[in-house]
Design a protein around this motif. Structure first.
Motif, PDB file in Angstrom:
ATOM      1  N   THR B   7     -18.299  30.417 -37.304  1.00  0.00           N
ATOM      2  CA  THR B   7     -18.668  31.661 -36.634  1.00  0.00           C
ATOM      3  C   THR B   7     -20.194  31.693 -36.479  1.00  0.00           C
ATOM      4  O   THR B   7     -20.912  31.011 -37.218  1.00  0.00           O
ATOM      5  CB  THR B   7     -18.261  32.880 -37.470  1.00  0.00           C
ATOM      6  OG1 THR B   7     -18.905  32.805 -38.744  1.00  0.00           O
ATOM      7  CG2 THR B   7     -16.749  32.955 -37.665  1.00  0.00           C
ATOM      8  N   TYR B  26     -17.572  29.674 -33.098  1.00  0.00           N
ATOM      9  CA  TYR B  26     -16.509  30.659 -32.918  1.00  0.00           C
ATOM     10  C   TYR B  26     -17.139  32.034 -32.813  1.00  0.00           C
ATOM     11  O   TYR B  26     -17.767  32.509 -33.760  1.00  0.00           O
ATOM     12  CB  TYR B  26     -15.545  30.573 -34.101  1.00  0.00           C
ATOM     13  CG  TYR B  26     -14.325  31.457 -33.953  1.00  0.00           C
ATOM     14  CD1 TYR B  26     -13.501  31.366 -32.831  1.00  0.00           C
ATOM     15  CD2 TYR B  26     -13.973  32.362 -34.954  1.00  0.00           C
ATOM     16  CE1 TYR B  26     -12.369  32.164 -32.703  1.00  0.00           C
ATOM     17  CE2 TYR B  26     -12.842  33.161 -34.830  1.00  0.00           C
ATOM     18  CZ  TYR B  26     -12.044  33.052 -33.709  1.00  0.00           C
ATOM     19  OH  TYR B  26     -10.934  33.840 -33.581  1.00  0.00           O
ATOM     20  N   GLY B  28     -17.307  36.011 -30.274  1.00  0.00           N
ATOM     21  CA  GLY B  28     -16.510  36.924 -29.456  1.00  0.00           C
ATOM     22  C   GLY B  28     -17.051  38.326 -29.464  1.00  0.00           C
ATOM     23  O   GLY B  28     -18.141  38.568 -29.999  1.00  0.00           O
ATOM     24  N   ASP B  30     -15.895  42.484 -30.282  1.00  0.00           N
ATOM     25  CA  ASP B  30     -14.854  43.043 -31.148  1.00  0.00           C
ATOM     26  C   ASP B  30     -13.826  43.918 -30.433  1.00  0.00           C
ATOM     27  O   ASP B  30     -12.858  44.339 -31.045  1.00  0.00           O
ATOM     28  CB  ASP B  30     -15.442  43.713 -32.398  1.00  0.00           C
ATOM     29  CG  ASP B  30     -16.350  44.864 -32.062  1.00  0.00           C
ATOM     30  OD1 ASP B  30     -16.327  45.297 -30.910  1.00  0.00           O
ATOM     31  OD2 ASP B  30     -17.078  45.321 -32.971  1.00  0.00           O
ATOM     32  N   GLY B  33     -11.664  40.536 -30.263  1.00  0.00           N
ATOM     33  CA  GLY B  33     -11.567  39.603 -31.384  1.00  0.00           C
ATOM     34  C   GLY B  33     -11.691  40.336 -32.705  1.00  0.00           C
ATOM     35  O   GLY B  33     -12.333  41.378 -32.780  1.00  0.00           O
ATOM     36  N   LEU B  36     -15.427  39.767 -36.561  1.00  0.00           N
ATOM     37  CA  LEU B  36     -16.477  38.799 -36.232  1.00  0.00           C
ATOM     38  C   LEU B  36     -17.786  39.226 -36.888  1.00  0.00           C
ATOM     39  O   LEU B  36     -18.034  40.418 -37.057  1.00  0.00           O
ATOM     40  CB  LEU B  36     -16.634  38.745 -34.707  1.00  0.00           C
ATOM     41  CG  LEU B  36     -15.361  38.300 -33.966  1.00  0.00           C
ATOM     42  CD1 LEU B  36     -15.408  38.713 -32.507  1.00  0.00           C
ATOM     43  CD2 LEU B  36     -15.182  36.803 -34.112  1.00  0.00           C
ATOM     44  N   SER B  39     -20.519  41.393 -32.711  1.00  0.00           N
ATOM     45  CA  SER B  39     -19.852  41.559 -31.436  1.00  0.00           C
ATOM     46  C   SER B  39     -20.867  41.238 -30.346  1.00  0.00           C
ATOM     47  O   SER B  39     -21.833  41.961 -30.142  1.00  0.00           O
ATOM     48  CB  SER B  39     -19.359  43.004 -31.297  1.00  0.00           C
ATOM     49  OG  SER B  39     -18.683  43.161 -30.079  1.00  0.00           O
ATOM     50  N   ALA B  62     -12.889  34.403 -29.739  1.00  0.00           N
ATOM     51  CA  ALA B  62     -11.822  35.177 -30.385  1.00  0.00           C
ATOM     52  C   ALA B  62     -11.238  36.210 -29.424  1.00  0.00           C
ATOM     53  O   ALA B  62     -11.938  37.114 -28.973  1.00  0.00           O
ATOM     54  CB  ALA B  62     -12.377  35.887 -31.613  1.00  0.00           C
ATOM     55  N   VAL B  63      -9.968  36.041 -29.096  1.00  0.00           N
ATOM     56  CA  VAL B  63      -9.237  37.049 -28.318  1.00  0.00           C
ATOM     57  C   VAL B  63      -7.956  37.354 -29.121  1.00  0.00           C
ATOM     58  O   VAL B  63      -6.866  37.470 -28.587  1.00  0.00           O
ATOM     59  CB  VAL B  63      -8.923  36.542 -26.891  1.00  0.00           C
ATOM     60  CG1 VAL B  63      -8.441  37.697 -26.002  1.00  0.00           C
ATOM     61  CG2 VAL B  63     -10.167  35.921 -26.238  1.00  0.00           C
ATOM     62  N   ASN B  64      -8.156  37.439 -30.444  1.00  0.00           N
ATOM     63  CA  ASN B  64      -6.996  37.491 -31.347  1.00  0.00           C
ATOM     64  C   ASN B  64      -6.684  38.896 -31.857  1.00  0.00           C
ATOM     65  O   ASN B  64      -5.978  39.058 -32.847  1.00  0.00           O
ATOM     66  CB  ASN B  64      -7.226  36.542 -32.533  1.00  0.00           C
ATOM     67  CG  ASN B  64      -8.465  36.905 -33.339  1.00  0.00           C
ATOM     68  OD1 ASN B  64      -9.301  37.691 -32.895  1.00  0.00           O
ATOM     69  ND2 ASN B  64      -8.586  36.328 -34.531  1.00  0.00           N
ATOM     70  N   VAL B  90      -9.754  29.754 -26.485  1.00  0.00           N
ATOM     71  CA  VAL B  90      -9.716  31.108 -27.046  1.00  0.00           C
ATOM     72  C   VAL B  90      -8.657  31.120 -28.151  1.00  0.00           C
ATOM     73  O   VAL B  90      -7.714  30.327 -28.123  1.00  0.00           O
ATOM     74  CB  VAL B  90      -9.356  32.175 -25.982  1.00  0.00           C
ATOM     75  CG1 VAL B  90     -10.493  32.361 -24.988  1.00  0.00           C
ATOM     76  CG2 VAL B  90      -8.063  31.822 -25.255  1.00  0.00           C
ATOM     77  N   THR B  91      -8.829  32.024 -29.112  1.00  0.00           N
ATOM     78  CA  THR B  91      -7.744  32.257 -30.071  1.00  0.00           C
ATOM     79  C   THR B  91      -6.996  33.494 -29.589  1.00  0.00           C
ATOM     80  O   THR B  91      -7.608  34.449 -29.111  1.00  0.00           O
ATOM     81  CB  THR B  91      -8.258  32.510 -31.494  1.00  0.00           C
ATOM     82  OG1 THR B  91      -9.145  33.638 -31.492  1.00  0.00           O
ATOM     83  CG2 THR B  91      -8.975  31.294 -32.047  1.00  0.00           C
TER      84      THR B  91
END
Lengths: 410, 304
Positions: B7, B26, B28, B30, B33, B36, B39, B62-64, B90-91
């Motif tokens: 990250t 990693y 993204g 928030d 994601g 994190l 953001s 991060a799109v988790n 992307v996650t």
């Protein structure tokens, strides 16, 4: 006059065969049960295949359905035997399985073709595209996450035609279901495999660490209140019109661990409310007595979860709790003789002459009386009925019917 | 092949991390994601991708998050933006996002990441069949299980080897609710902890953001002493999480993992070396936080 032609299903929990029958007699259109494996309630009564068969036969006779919860999040090897399990369920006549783990979904879809799959709330489905995804995968229904609001349900309904199931009553996780492993880390018990130790409901210290090795508690309140993450329970009895009008297909009551008293009471209340609404939506009025009835079997305060906004401190358990009136299930009516006004009753908890009792039954019937005369099975007068499951006879002031339940304030 | 995924908390730190031999950043925002360190704005994401690509490094975004309707409506433009600026992957944890990625023909490789739910090879392979190029394993998985997963998965999986691990995600503002109940002001800090009843030595981090409330395990994960075992079982995508380890210390820790990677690849990894580097790692770990190996050494029968 407007009537609702499409009534949502009332889906009740059934921890045992007896509870299954009671739930259906008291108005449930469907029940969900657990098998011996793959469920999330390792300590709830779970059904053998023979019991499932009997449950399915009973349900069919009463035009009801039976679903099996297999909503465990599997680790390596846990899925062994799942194919045979699902096939057996299908062949027994189970109407659907409730699953969250894609590994189990795949096994079920491939190895037990024809057995409908419902996505468990454990998968936290919170938007219509997720529902569309699962519909495309062949699922029949999606149980929404408890975090979804009524406005969101409305929008979901407009954007998908997969069946929607939503929780309307009972205890709830304070986390997104499935996204909490407090229990795993604090108690070595896997929350997603039926071992949840309900760590969220514990009392915690809350503090800062100003310097390594130092802790400054920031607990507040007078008297000081411990930090906790304990949700009150859900009840949607005041919001039946919203649930029906927004097209929820199935209304789910939580609680496979709950008693016969609970299951019968809650099923009965929602049956009454939904029938009342659908018969004449325009003139529908919520009745306080329904909520009072639910309150008799409540374990915690009741609130509407996320349906009308993010829950505040009022939807969490803090401070002193309001005393919940506790009622005991004391007997079940086996027979009633209208001529003699004598009811034959199977004892479920101690009761006797002088006690004030309430009878309630399917169809939301309620009568109250003081017990005046009591006999044992040989017609010998007795003062009390102390023995578990003993059969007694008593004089009742108003007619009762088989399967009516007699309760008493503790 | 060993891949180190880290990250980043700023453009500056991203530059420093790229220079340490970390393979993938990693990052993204928030709204999409989860948990994190920072953001990032879209400009910052664009800049970080440019910096990473100049050094032949990758960026995963991060799109988790668990998406409600409002987010699912705005995620497509976000994914299109990420595709345009060249995000490498992307996650995703919400099947609705996967559905949109595919129905909109967005060409972004995705790594399945539903956090606590990703606990078996069969589960991961389900998503691999639906296009996932990888998956992020739940933290509650033991070595014995990892071993089995390693032999069965059809796509590479990520194992968290360093950093804080989330063990509870609620949509409710639990800290705010508590202070509202007590009618006192919430402390002006995100560095709060809770401890279990009768276990004052525990210190679970807790904070709130737009996704709700997050609780982290009392000990952060450190699998530095077990990297050789991960190599043996073929789990060589290692994720470092800097949500609570900030600034240069985090960069130094990333550097140690990158060094370990090189030594393992060169077959120069010794117990002595490991201990020495692990000692350095602990020097850079925040002093108020503790480390252990998480569930790695537990026996599967211990947790039921």
């Amino acid at each position: 006059m407007k009537t609702m032609t499409k009534k949502p299903e009332i889906l009740a929990p059934a921890g045992t065969l007896e509870k299954l029958k009671i739930a259906i007699r008291y108005g449930a259109d469907a029940v969900y049960i657990g098998g011996n494996r793959f469920g999330l309630r390792s300590r709830a009564g779970n059904f053998s295949y023979d019991e499932m068969k009997e449950g399915v036969d009973f349900a069919k006779k009463h035009h009801a359905k039976v679903y099996v919860a297999a909503n465990m999040v599997t680790h390596e090897g846990d899925e062994e035997g799942a194919g045979e399990f699902f096939r057996t369920l299908r062949d027994i006549g189970i109407n659907a399985v409730i699953v969250s783990d894609p590994a189990l979904i795949e096994i079920c879809a491939i190895e037990a073709e024809g057995l409908p799959i419902h996505l468990s709330t454990q998968a936290s489905a919170t938007n219509y595209e997720t529902l569309n995804f699962w519909q495309q995968e062949g699922l029949e229904r999606v149980v929404l996450a408890r975090e979804v609001s009524m406005e969101e349900i409305k929008e979901i309904r407009q954007n998908t035609d997969v069946e929607i199931e939503a929780f309307i009553h009972g205890a709830m996780c304070i986390s997104y279901s499935g996204r909490c492993t407090l229990s795993n880390h604090m108690s070595n018990r896997d929350a997603n495999r039926g071992g949840c130790s309900q760590s969220c409901r514990w009392k915690y210290d809350l503090f800062e660490i100003p310097r390594p090795g130092e802790q400054t508690s920031v607990l507040a309140g007078d008297p000081v209140e411990d930090f906790s993450m304990s949700a009150v329970d859900m009840s949607m009895i005041r919001h039946i019109p919203d649930l029906v009008e927004n097209g929820v297909d199935s209304l789910k009551i939580e609680g496979r661990m709950k008693s016969i008293h609970y299951v019968s009471t809650v099923s009965n209340v929602y049956r009454k409310a939904i029938d009342t609404y659908c018969r004449d939506p325009e003139n529908y009025i919520f009745k306080q007595e329904w909520e009072n009835e639910l309150w008799k079997v409540a374990q915690r305060e009741l609130a509407s979860g996320f349906y009308y906004g993010t829950p505040t401190e009022n939807e969490q358990l803090f401070g002193k709790r309001r005393k919940i009136p506790a009622y005991a299930f004391v007997g079940q009516v086996l027979e009633y003789n209208a001529e003699t006004q004598i009811a034959t009753i199977q004892q479920r908890n101690n009761f006797g002459v002088g006690d004030v009792v309430e009878f309630y039954g399917p169809g939301f019937t309620h009568t109250y009386q003081t017990i005046e005369q009591l006999w044992d099975e040989e017609d010998v007068p007795i003062e009390r009925a102390p023995k578990a499951m003993m059969i007694v006879k008593m004089k009742v002031n108003t007619p009762v019917k088989p399967f009516d339940i007699m309760r008493k304030r503790k | 092949m060993i891949e180190i995924i880290a990250t980043a908390e700023s453009v500056e730190q991203a530059k420093a991390l790229v220079a340490t031999d970390v393979d993938t950043l990693y990052i993204g925002e928030d709204a999409f994601g989860l948990r994190l360190p920072k953001s990032f704005s879209r400009n910052e994401i664009t800049e970080i991708i440019k910096i990473a690509h100049e050094q032949n490094k990758q960026v995963s975004v991060a799109v988790n998050a668990i998406m409600h309707n409002d987010r699912i409506k705005t995620v497509v433009p976000y994914l299109q933006f990420l595709q345009e600026v060249g995000a490498d992957s992307v996650t995703i944890g919400d099947p609705g996002v996967i559905h949109l990625l595919q129905t909109h023909g967005i060409n972004l490789p995705f790594i399945y990441d539903a956090q606590t739910l990703v606990t078996s090879a069969k589960h991961i392979n389900f998503w691999a069949k639906r296009g996932a190029v990888g998956a992020v394993l739940a933290r509650e998985i033991m070595y014995e299980e990892l071993k089995s997963i390693g032999t069965k998965v059809t796509v590479p999986v990520e194992v968290q080897v360093y950093g804080a691990t989330c063990i509870h995600h609620s949509k409710r503002p639990l800290v705010e609710n508590y202070y509202n109940y007590t009618k006192e002001h919430k402390p002006n800090t995100n560095a709060l902890y809770i401890s279990e009843p009768k276990k004052p030595e525990t210190h679970y981090s807790i904070y709130e953001d737009i996704n709700g409330t997050h609780v982290f395990n009392t000990n952060d994960i450190n699998l530095f002493p077990h990297l050789d075992k991960l190599v043996e079982i073929g789990l060589t995508r290692w994720k470092l999480d800097g949500v609570f380890t900030r600034g240069k210390d985090y960069v130094e820790i990333a550097r140690l993992f990158a060094k370990a990677k090189q030594m393992l690849l060169d077959d120069k990894w010794t117990q002595e070396q490991m201990e020495q580097l692990n000692e350095q790692l602990m020097q850079h770990h925040p002093k108020e936080r503790t480390l252990d190996e998480g569930f790695f050494l537990k026996d599967p029968s211990e947790v039921q």
